[in-house]
Design an enzyme around this catalytic site. Structure first.
Site, PDB file in Angstrom:
ATOM      1  N   CYS A  78      20.979  81.047  63.484  1.00 48.07           N
ATOM      2  CA  CYS A  78      22.086  81.666  64.389  1.00 48.07           C
ATOM      3  C   CYS A  78      22.474  82.493  63.108  1.00 48.07           C
ATOM      4  O   CYS A  78      23.691  83.348  63.886  1.00 48.07           O
ATOM      5  CB  CYS A  78      22.931  80.083  64.274  1.00 48.07           C
ATOM      6  SG  CYS A  78      21.981  78.791  65.389  1.00 48.07           S
ATOM      7  N   CYS A  81      23.497  86.083  63.187  1.00 50.66           N
ATOM      8  CA  CYS A  81      24.226  86.798  64.864  1.00 50.66           C
ATOM      9  C   CYS A  81      26.178  86.155  64.729  1.00 50.66           C
ATOM     10  O   CYS A  81      26.557  87.243  65.133  1.00 50.66           O
ATOM     11  CB  CYS A  81      23.606  86.921  66.237  1.00 50.66           C
ATOM     12  SG  CYS A  81      22.923  87.505  66.795  1.00 50.66           S
ATOM     13  N   HIS A  82      26.003  85.100  64.368  1.00 45.81           N
ATOM     14  CA  HIS A  82      28.087  84.349  64.705  1.00 45.81           C
ATOM     15  C   HIS A  82      28.553  84.517  63.208  1.00 45.81           C
ATOM     16  O   HIS A  82      29.262  83.391  63.243  1.00 45.81           O
ATOM     17  CB  HIS A  82      27.251  82.453  65.207  1.00 45.81           C
ATOM     18  CG  HIS A  82      26.690  82.860  66.653  1.00 45.81           C
ATOM     19  ND1 HIS A  82      26.986  83.290  67.388  1.00 45.81           N
ATOM     20  CD2 HIS A  82      25.241  82.349  67.340  1.00 45.81           C
ATOM     21  CE1 HIS A  82      26.451  82.801  68.649  1.00 45.81           C
ATOM     22  NE2 HIS A  82      25.390  82.674  68.025  1.00 45.81           N
ATOM     23  N   HIS A 358      28.671  98.288  61.682  1.00 46.19           N
ATOM     24  CA  HIS A 358      27.272  97.997  61.931  1.00 46.19           C
ATOM     25  C   HIS A 358      26.432  99.521  60.960  1.00 46.19           C
ATOM     26  O   HIS A 358      27.191  99.343  59.702  1.00 46.19           O
ATOM     27  CB  HIS A 358      25.926  97.443  62.824  1.00 46.19           C
ATOM     28  CG  HIS A 358      25.174  97.420  62.446  1.00 46.19           C
ATOM     29  ND1 HIS A 358      24.923  95.841  61.639  1.00 46.19           N
ATOM     30  CD2 HIS A 358      23.718  97.553  62.556  1.00 46.19           C
ATOM     31  CE1 HIS A 358      23.726  95.503  61.995  1.00 46.19           C
ATOM     32  NE2 HIS A 358      22.866  96.764  62.481  1.00 46.19           N
ATOM     33  N   HIS A 400      23.301 100.860  68.407  1.00 49.68           N
ATOM     34  CA  HIS A 400      22.710 100.463  67.577  1.00 49.68           C
ATOM     35  C   HIS A 400      21.433 102.398  67.342  1.00 49.68           C
ATOM     36  O   HIS A 400      21.019 102.337  67.633  1.00 49.68           O
ATOM     37  CB  HIS A 400      22.157  99.761  67.908  1.00 49.68           C
ATOM     38  CG  HIS A 400      21.451  98.871  66.134  1.00 49.68           C
ATOM     39  ND1 HIS A 400      20.321  99.819  65.855  1.00 49.68           N
ATOM     40  CD2 HIS A 400      21.356  98.082  65.531  1.00 49.68           C
ATOM     41  CE1 HIS A 400      20.241  99.175  65.013  1.00 49.68           C
ATOM     42  NE2 HIS A 400      20.855  97.838  64.768  1.00 49.68           N
TER      43      HIS A 400
END
Length: 574
Positions: A78, A81-82, A358, A400
């Site tokens: 997890c 992403c978090h 990103h 992206h």
């Protein structure tokens, strides 16, 4: 040849390297792979045992054993992403003020069935059973445990110079065409494969860190810098009789980016790496990887100007206009221009862009850095010459682009293209403020591809094709193929090539990812990314005919995600 080692001591925090090998095996055993995870939702390199146990008022009771088990699952599945501290980025924030308000039943449903925004369906996919779902729902109602920091001393304890600079060759000692080698990530094997672009034969397989994220070439074209998600950097010398790692260092506990200095007169002088945990970047000696300067990225977000404790370092590029690195800081939305002329009196310009920066790359002139703020649905344009924000461009859902794609649009002139994770569009942004001022920094063309879930878009100066993958699309036929457009005739739509079918691999999800050109621009290489317990391959396509040219496979080809052509990477050709 003398072997020289510098300051090599055991480091407790570095067990993440070992633990991630266990994670990888565990994932293979359970048939866990990238198909069930969002792009960043893979195993975190943060060692779960290093984080302190925390108990929170208002959260359900957990035993020590339950807390430890849940913590390990969170860091494996997890955190990518978090976030380690659960502040959110690609995934939503999961702090106790939010999770406790939602309640246990809501959280269990969300974990079980996922969401259209990209949250995996952990129960219905078979990855979690009901007991695990309940455990994770309870766990995220507690305060997130914080892993330890990673200091200069910690880095030096992992730093190793295997072959000293004075003991390395003074000229190339092999007959390889060093301008057409591919550095191929063998992700779950913890290795890279150097593959000759002409013969398609393996030159050397080299042990690296876990889940290698990228390979970057030094400005001279001599060294390949490889960084894994466990923040281990390998410096590989291509001049040696057999290419090998000559220096390595672990710069944190989780990382994504590495680069070398490219400005004229400073070639190969420094290397830089950015980490997800701790949130910081480090500048290193370009010959030995000795860490010289660490800079924290913690600070205020650009929108609400609230303090963020975990602003992770994403893409880094080396400026061609000044002796500096350009650094994306994900959660704060700041782009840093770090000048390396004087590390003791370091000048760092901070540009406010948008949160969740990103990836990204240069425009065709290599003056403007096109940076994707993915969850803000924007592209920030940085003028590397004037050192300021040139524009903010609204684009589709979750851009992206990888490094993007540069070409001359027949109607709009020079453009840079991005695809999207969250929708089917490919969008072209005008990049010629002098020759086409009315088109500059605007979306001048939008075309529809096969669907959302795209990670990379690619072309080449000698090609008239634009290639778009859709590796994370939920439809098997879409994720296992690619779309290709004629950039001189977008109205004709796209052709679909069945890349995974051409690989003839048998069972498995076989997601097709990351088109990459050879130096000549007449071949495109695609990764057919299968689970670690099944066969994967690289498929080579003739760019002109769009026909299958070669399938590269073998027992060594384990989860080949990224692959990086030495010449194109060295010279920022995309």
């Amino acid at each position: 040849m003398r072997v020289t080692k510098m300051i090599m001591k055991p480091l407790a925090l570095a067990v993440a390297v070992t633990s991630l090998g266990v994670m990888s095996a565990h994932a293979a055993e359970k048939h866990v792979d990238g198909t069930s995870l969002a792009y960043e939702g893979t195993a975190s390199a943060v060692d779960a045992e290093s984080a302190k146990v925390v108990r929170s008022p208002g959260a359900p009771d957990l035993t020590d054993a339950e807390f430890e088990k849940a913590k390990e699952i969170y860091f494996q599945r997890c955190a990518g992403c978090h976030g380690v501290l659960r502040k959110g980025a690609t995934g939503k924030p999961l702090t106790p003020d939010i999770t406790q308000e939602r309640g246990i039943d809501y959280l269990k449903a969300f974990i079980s069935y996922g969401s259209p925004a990209g949250m995996p369906n952990w129960l219905t996919s078979g990855d979690f059973d009901e007991a695990t779902v309940e455990l994770m729902a309870k766990y995220i109602m507690h305060e997130p445990p914080q892993p330890p920091e990673f200091s200069l001393a910690d880095m030096k304890n992992t730093w190793e110079v295997i072959v000293a600079p004075e003991d390395r060759p003074t000229k190339q000692m092999n007959d390889l065409d060093l301008e057409n080698i591919f550095s191929v990530t063998l992700r779950d094997a913890g290795k890279i494969a150097l593959i000759d672009g002409d013969s398609k034969e393996v030159v050397k397989i080299i042990d690296t860190g876990y889940a290698v994220h990228i390979s970057r070439m030094s400005a001279s074209g001599r060294y390949v810098m490889v960084i894994g998600r466990d923040a281990l950097i390998n410096m590989i010398d291509l001049w040696m009789e057999e290419p090998q790692t000559v220096a390595k260092i672990k710069v944190g506990m989780e990382a994504r980016s590495v680069e070398t200095s490219k400005y004229k007169g400073w070639e190969d002088k420094y290397a830089i790496a950015g980490t997800y945990w701790p949130p910081q970047f480090v500048i290193m000696d370009g010959d030995t990887l000795e860490p010289k300067k660490i800079v924290s990225t913690r600070g205020m977000t650009v929108s609400n100007q609230e303090y963020h404790p975990e602003p992770r370092v994403a893409a880094i590029v080396s400026s061609h206009e000044h002796p500096e690195f350009i650094i994306n800081v994900k959660e704060t939305g700041k782009i840093l221009l770090a000048n390396y002329e004087d590390l003791s009196n370091m000048n760092i310009a901070s540009i406010d862009a948008a949160e969740f920066l990103h990836d990204g790359g240069w425009d065709g002139s290599m003056r403007y850095f096109m940076s994707a703020a993915n969850n803000s649905n924007k592209i920030a344009v940085v003028d590397a010459k004037d050192r300021n924000l040139e524009a903010m461009v609204e684009v589709g859902k979750i851009p992206h682009p990888g490094r993007g794609a540069n070409f001359v649009d027949p109607e709009h002139g020079p453009v840079w293209a991005t695809s999207h994770l969250g929708d089917q569009t490919i969008q072209m942004i005008g990049t010629d403020p002098d020759g086409h001022p009315d088109k500059a920094w605007k979306v001048v063309r939008t075309v529809d591809g096969q669907g959302g879930g795209s990670l990379f878009v690619k072309t080449h100066p000698k090609s008239t094709n634009l290639w778009v993958d859709t590796a994370l699309n939920p439809a098997e036929a879409v994720s296992q193929s690619v779309a290709v457009f004629d950039i001189n005739n977008f109205d004709a739509g796209y052709e679909v090539l069945p890349i995974a079918e051409w690989a003839k691999l048998g069972e498995g999800p076989k997601r097709v990812v990351q088109p990459e050109y050879n130096k000549a621009g007449d071949e495109v290489w695609f990764s057919v990314w299968n689970t670690s317990d099944k066969n994967s391959a690289i498929v080579v396509v003739d760019d002109k005919t769009r026909k299958l040219k070669k399938v590269i496979k073998g027992d060594y080809m384990v989860t080949p995600t990224g692959k990086f052509n030495t010449y194109n990477t060295q010279h920022d050709v995309y």
